[in-house]
Design an enzyme around this catalytic site. Structure first.
Site, short mmCIF file in Angstrom:
data_model
loop_
_atom_site.label_atom_id
_atom_site.label_comp_id
_atom_site.label_asym_id
_atom_site.label_seq_id
_atom_site.Cartn_x
_atom_site.Cartn_y
_atom_site.Cartn_z
N HIS A 64 -2.72 -2.62 -6.26
CA HIS A 64 -3.14 -2.26 -4.91
C HIS A 64 -4.66 -2.32 -4.77
CE1 HIS A 64 -3.48 0.95 -1.55
NE2 HIS A 64 -3.44 -0.26 -1.05
N SER A 120 0.82 -1.21 0.00
CA SER A 120 0.00 0.00 0.00
C SER A 120 0.85 1.26 0.00
CB SER A 120 -0.96 -0.01 1.19
OG SER A 120 -0.39 -0.59 2.30
N ASN A 133 -3.58 6.17 -0.65
CA ASN A 133 -3.02 6.29 0.70
C ASN A 133 -2.24 7.58 0.92
OD1 ASN A 133 -4.22 4.03 1.65
ND2 ASN A 133 -2.52 2.68 1.11
N GLU A 159 -5.47 0.15 -7.72
CA GLU A 159 -4.43 1.05 -8.24
C GLU A 159 -3.37 0.19 -8.91
OE1 GLU A 159 -3.25 4.84 -5.69
OE2 GLU A 159 -3.62 3.15 -4.39
N1 CAA Z 1 -16.74 -9.60 1.86
C1 CAA Z 1 -17.88 -9.63 1.15
N2 CAA Z 1 -18.87 -8.73 1.31
C2 CAA Z 1 -18.71 -7.78 2.26
C3 CAA Z 1 -17.56 -7.69 3.05
C4 CAA Z 1 -16.54 -8.66 2.81
N3 CAA Z 1 -15.39 -8.63 3.50
N4 CAA Z 1 -17.69 -6.63 3.88
C5 CAA Z 1 -18.87 -6.07 3.63
N5 CAA Z 1 -19.50 -6.77 2.65
C6 CAA Z 1 -20.77 -6.48 2.02
C7 CAA Z 1 -21.95 -6.74 2.94
O1 CAA Z 1 -22.34 -8.10 2.90
C8 CAA Z 1 -23.00 -5.82 2.31
O2 CAA Z 1 -23.49 -6.44 1.13
P1 CAA Z 1 -24.98 -6.15 0.54
O3 CAA Z 1 -25.03 -4.70 0.18
O4 CAA Z 1 -25.06 -7.06 -0.63
O5 CAA Z 1 -25.93 -6.52 1.66
C9 CAA Z 1 -22.19 -4.61 1.87
O6 CAA Z 1 -20.84 -5.08 1.75
C10 CAA Z 1 -22.23 -3.50 2.87
O7 CAA Z 1 -21.81 -4.00 4.13
P2 CAA Z 1 -22.57 -3.74 5.50
O8 CAA Z 1 -24.04 -3.59 5.25
O9 CAA Z 1 -22.12 -4.78 6.47
O10 CAA Z 1 -21.95 -2.42 6.09
P3 CAA Z 1 -21.77 -0.98 5.47
O11 CAA Z 1 -22.92 -0.57 4.60
O12 CAA Z 1 -21.41 -0.17 6.65
O13 CAA Z 1 -20.51 -1.12 4.50
C11 CAA Z 1 -18.19 -1.01 4.15
C12 CAA Z 1 -19.30 -1.64 4.97
C13 CAA Z 1 -18.34 -1.43 2.68
C14 CAA Z 1 -16.89 -1.54 4.71
C15 CAA Z 1 -18.33 0.55 4.27
O14 CAA Z 1 -18.36 0.93 5.61
C16 CAA Z 1 -17.18 1.28 3.60
O15 CAA Z 1 -17.17 1.49 2.40
N6 CAA Z 1 -16.20 1.70 4.42
C17 CAA Z 1 -15.00 2.41 3.93
C18 CAA Z 1 -14.03 1.39 3.41
C19 CAA Z 1 -12.80 2.04 2.89
O16 CAA Z 1 -12.60 3.25 2.92
N7 CAA Z 1 -11.90 1.19 2.41
C20 CAA Z 1 -10.61 1.64 1.92
C21 CAA Z 1 -9.65 1.48 3.01
S1 CAA Z 1 -8.06 2.03 2.50
C22 CAA Z 1 -7.39 0.71 1.78
O17 CAA Z 1 -7.90 -0.38 1.74
C23 CAA Z 1 -6.07 0.97 1.23
C24 CAA Z 1 -4.94 0.62 2.11
O18 CAA Z 1 -3.92 0.19 1.57
C25 CAA Z 1 -4.92 0.91 3.54
#
Ligand code: CAA
Length: 291
Positions: free
Chosen positions: A140, A119, A190, A152
């Site tokens: 990424h 990342s 990031n 990415e």
């Molecule tokens: N696998 C499969 N499906 C998943 C899952 C997983 N690990 N996690 C969540 N889901 C699915 C759920 O089943 C749900 O599906 P449906 O819409 O079909 O019902 C959907 O995703 C939404 O999940 P939830 O209803 O449980 O919860 P939510 O609406 O709060 O969404 C989230 C959860 C998608 C994580 C949302 O909170 C989100 O987008 N958060 C921000 C995530 C983010 O910013 N990620 C980037 C991080 S930075 C990075 O990754 C880079 C790095 O190098 C650090």
């Protein structure tokens, strides 16, 4: 390169997500980690996440079962001689990644491609630790991998066009959208996201707001799906700190200095959700702020 068989190194939150999306897209996958237990835990997470997708109607039971059948456990790297592409997704630690590439390369076919899910670390420098810098690329994924649309793609200085095109086509076949980034510390997402998270930790450290008020402010005031401290726990505080250190070292600008409070949480082993404690304590029914 026609990619059919993919090796994934690291069965943690990113690695198991990558194996998950590759298998669902029809690739044969080999999943490797340092112990059989870790691989089994990764496979159990994949099973759980696919079952969640079945429950919400995103995939059928038959698709889940076929995808799970396509994932094999590779306790040793010998099995990787059959792979066309290996995606390294181990801890965000350069020494660990370099050791993995040194161990991996002798087992690969000469034409096999290597991608890293780092990342933040320089693709050019990691590529130079392999025997094939021209067949090496950064790919990424975002967490949670089965849900987030973006990948990415980052070329090192030596990455050739065939490698770039093959991996771009492959990433699209996973249903992902691709953004190209140049090889500078932490790339695009990031470089922007982590200083925001680090700033949220400073806001907490300086007493401007509590954990709850900071997260509420950004969820409701900026329409972010998660507050920055909740997101930090989700990413892993050790990973957040490593990325800030790469930005600070690589760009030599004091604006990237990691917040001492973030360092303290990592020193305590409070790494977020994966250790059940970070800016929130996840051991009870509901997450409880730790400050
Ligand atoms: N696998 C499969 N499906 C998943 C899952 C997983 N690990 N996690 C969540 N889901 C699915 C759920 O089943 C749900 O599906 P449906 O819409 O079909 O019902 C959907 O995703 C939404 O999940 P939830 O209803 O449980 O919860 P939510 O609406 O709060 O969404 C989230 C959860 C998608 C994580 C949302 O909170 C989100 O987008 N958060 C921000 C995530 C983010 O910013 N990620 C980037 C991080 S930075 C990075 O990754 C880079 C790095 O190098 C650090």
């Amino acid at each position: 390169m026609d990619i059919r068989k993919v090796g994934v190194i690291g069965a943690g939150q990113m690695g198991n997500g990558i194996a998950h999306v590759c298998a669902l897209a029809g690739y044969d996958v080999l999943l490797h980690d340092v112990t059989r237990e870790r691989i089994e835990a990764g496979l159990a997470t994949i099973n759980g996440n696919m079952t969640r997708q079945v429950a919400s109607g995103r995939i059928t039971e038959a698709q889940r079962d076929a995808a799970l059948d396509r994932i094999g456990a590779a306790v040793n790297l010998d099995a990787f001689e059959a792979t066309d592409l290996v995606i390294e997704s181990a801890s965000e630690n350069e020494a660990i990644k370099r050791k993995i590439f040194a161990d991996l390369c002798p087992h690969l076919r000469a034409d096999a491609l290597i991608a890293t899910n780092t990342s933040s670390i320089s693709i050019t420098r990691l590529a130079a630790s392999t025997d094939r810098p021209e067949k090496f690329i950064g790919v990424h994924f975002m967490n949670p991998v089965p849900v987030m649309e973006l990948v990415e793609l980052v070329r090192g200085i030596a990455t050739d066009d065939d490698t770039f095109d093959s991996v771009r086509i492959m990433a699209k076949s996973l249903g992902k959208k691709v953004a190209n980034a140049e090889d500078f510390p932490a790339f695009i997402v990031n470089r922007i996201l982590l200083p925001m998270i680090n700033e949220a930790v400073y806001v907490l450290y300086e007493g401007v707001g509590s954990v709850e008020s900071i997260d509420k402010a950004m969820r409701l005031g900026a329409n972010h799906p998660m507050g920055p401290l909740q997101l930090a726990d989700f990413i892993g505080l050790d990973t957040c700190l490593s990325i800030m250190q790469v930005l600070h070292d690589g760009l030599s600008d004091s604006k990237y200095r990691p917040c001492p409070l973030l360092v303290k949480y990592v020193e305590a082993g409070w790494l977020g959700r994966k250790t059940q404690r970070g800016f929130y304590d996840y051991r009870g029914e509901k997450p409880v702020p730790t400050r």
